[in-house]
Write a protein that holds these residues in place. Structure first.
Motif, PDB file in Angstrom:
ATOM      1  N   THR A 228       0.825  -1.211   0.000  1.00 19.53           N
ATOM      2  CA  THR A 228       0.000   0.000   0.000  1.00 19.53           C
ATOM      3  C   THR A 228       0.855   1.255   0.000  1.00 19.53           C
ATOM      4  OG1 THR A 228      -0.167  -0.130   2.430  1.00 19.53           O
ATOM      5  CG2 THR A 228      -1.939  -1.131   1.139  1.00 19.53           C
ATOM      6  N   GLU A 231       1.986   1.721  -3.546  1.00 18.56           N
ATOM      7  CA  GLU A 231       0.881   2.232  -4.370  1.00 18.56           C
ATOM      8  C   GLU A 231       0.591   3.699  -4.049  1.00 18.56           C
ATOM      9  OE1 GLU A 231      -2.432  -0.340  -3.864  1.00 18.56           O
ATOM     10  OE2 GLU A 231      -1.639  -1.891  -5.187  1.00 18.56           O
ATOM     11  N   ARG A 400      -6.496   1.944  -4.942  1.00 19.10           N
ATOM     12  CA  ARG A 400      -5.170   2.388  -4.508  1.00 19.10           C
ATOM     13  C   ARG A 400      -5.272   3.548  -3.524  1.00 19.10           C
ATOM     14  NH1 ARG A 400      -4.005   1.472 -10.068  1.00 19.10           N
ATOM     15  NH2 ARG A 400      -4.367   3.677 -10.533  1.00 19.10           N
TER      16      ARG A 400
END
Length: 441
Positions: A228, A231, A400
């Motif tokens: 994460t 992203e 995202r």
């Protein structure tokens, strides 16, 4: 589950609404007993054989991962049955690399180095004993009690082999057969009281082996945070490139043109006042256009309405821009943190944009709630459906954006509609608000 839940069982045995639910838990005991004994023993033997055959070329590398695959499928059945009695056992397995098909050394190493493989193996024999004993007792107690309650009707219709039923004492005539009723009722009550507890004990014991360990949970958490974060960094870099491009192609170009016009006007103001006035008018127009573009750019970074009115007011304003009829229902007892509020706003904005572009919907709705530290956003429409996060409709961008805050998104969009997008964001509220906001745009 409440640790003292079994203290309430004798009372709920006699509540009709709970009676069938409790009896179903008791009936689970039989498949648990059979699967635990037969399935676990077979898997244990297969695992031992596959380990013994590892030195053989190709056979060992292929057989052990294959047995592991079957074992995990059976363990998933146990996890599913644990959910029936209120025990949640998540899957602990590491994802299989796409470049590691069965029969390869890499797949063999993956199976050997996954700690969950050996926890499954360690549970096979203890699980067989626990599941068979507790599952069988949980099944027999209430079913034998039910047979006692129904023993006389079964005798009348010839559905039982004879008089030989008796918990306290056996009997062999009609008069004594009637004593099966109170004995069966007592045994049924005991069984319905004890069976859920016995099944819960077995599944809790199972979870010690089949649930993820703290170390594996930490490794998975670190991996999720790494993904994460990557992203989020990519999304931030893309956003910065967009802002740079918009400034370069828009406001910056107009400001350069504005500067040139003013410079020419300075040179012409004495020789050609009319032309100088015309250039200054063009400069004034360019400055207004540049100001508008800058405002739009700032609005794309953090809309003023979001800062002024919060998420509910900003979503109401968004709904007014959609051609379809949008019903907005927002219930937030306070303000969200600014980053979360911005992520939620732009997620809703992207979904509404998809509705306008792709769904041909006539009506849509937005529901926003905050409860127990979780912000839940639902956006739906009556359009054509078929929305797919992998289809390039902007939904991947929303995923995202939400992932940076540990948020999730679920999409239900069958062909023909309706489409429902549900987003969840863990967050806290700051300043309180006294009343919810709702309306139709």
């Amino acid at each position: 589950m409440n640790r003292l839940w079994w203290l309430e069982l004798p009372a709920h045995v006699f509540r009709p609404a709970e009676l069938w639910k409790t009896f179903r838990i008791a009936l689970i005991g039989l498949p648990v007993a059979v699967l635990s004994l037969a399935g676990n023993i077979v898997l244990f033997v297969l695992t031992v054989v596959s380990l013994a055959l590892i030195p053989l070329p190709f056979i060992g590398f292929t057989l052990f991962p294959l047995v592991t695959l079957v074992t995990r499928a059976v363990m998933d059945v146990h996890r599913r049955m644990a959910g029936w009695v209120g025990v949640d056992i998540p899957r602990p397995y590491r994802p299989v690399p796409s470049t590691a098909p069965l029969g390869t050394l890499r797949r063999f190493k993956h199976a050997m180095t996954d700690p969950a493989t050996w926890l499954d193996f360690a549970w096979l024999i203890p699980g067989a004993i626990s599941g068979f004993v507790l599952g069988l007792v949980a099944f027999i107690l209430p079913t034998y009690g039910l047979e006692g309650v129904l023993h006389v009707p079964l005798l009348i219709y010839g559905l039982t082999g004879g008089y030989g039923y008796g918990v306290v004492w056996p009997f062999d005539n009609w008069f004594e057969a009637w004593t099966a009723v109170p004995q069966g009722a007592l045994l049924l009550t005991i069984g319905l009281t004890a069976s859920p507890f016995l099944m819960w004990v077995h599944m809790r014991f199972t979870s010690f082996f089949l649930a993820p360990t703290k170390k594996s949970q930490l490794v998975e958490r670190v991996q999720v945070l790494t993904d994460t974060r990557a992203e989020a960094v990519d999304a931030q870099a893309a956003e910065l490139r967009r802002i740079e491009r918009d400034l370069h192609d828009g406001a910056q170009a107009r400001l350069v043109s504005l500067s040139m016009n003013i410079g020419l006007a300075e040179e012409l103001i004495r020789r050609d006042p009319d032309m100088a006035i015309k250039l200054l008018a063009e400069a004034r127009e360019s400055s207004g256009t540049a100001l508008t573009e800058l405002r739009d750019l700032v609005r794309g970074i953090h809309p003023p309405v979001l800062a002024e009115r919060g998420l509910d007011g900003a979503v109401q304003a968004l709904a007014l821009t959609v051609p379809a009829t949008v019903t907005v229902d927002v219930e937030l007892p306070g303000r969200l943190e600014a980053p979360v509020e911005s992520a939620a706003y732009f997620a809703v904005a992207e979904i509404l944009a998809n509705i306008v572009k792709h769904s041909a919907a006539r009506t849509a709705w937005i529901h926003i709630r905050h409860d127990d530290g979780l912000l839940t956003i639902g956006v739906g429409d009556d359009g054509e459906g078929g929305a797919d996060p992998a289809g390039g409709t902007g939904l991947r961008g929303i995923e995202r954006r939400l992932a940076a805050f540990d948020g999730t998104m679920m999409v239900s969009s069958p062909p023909g509609g309706p489409t429902v997008v549900t987003m969840e964001l863990p967050c806290t509220l700051s300043s309180p608000k006294t009343s919810p906001s709702s309306g139709t745009a």
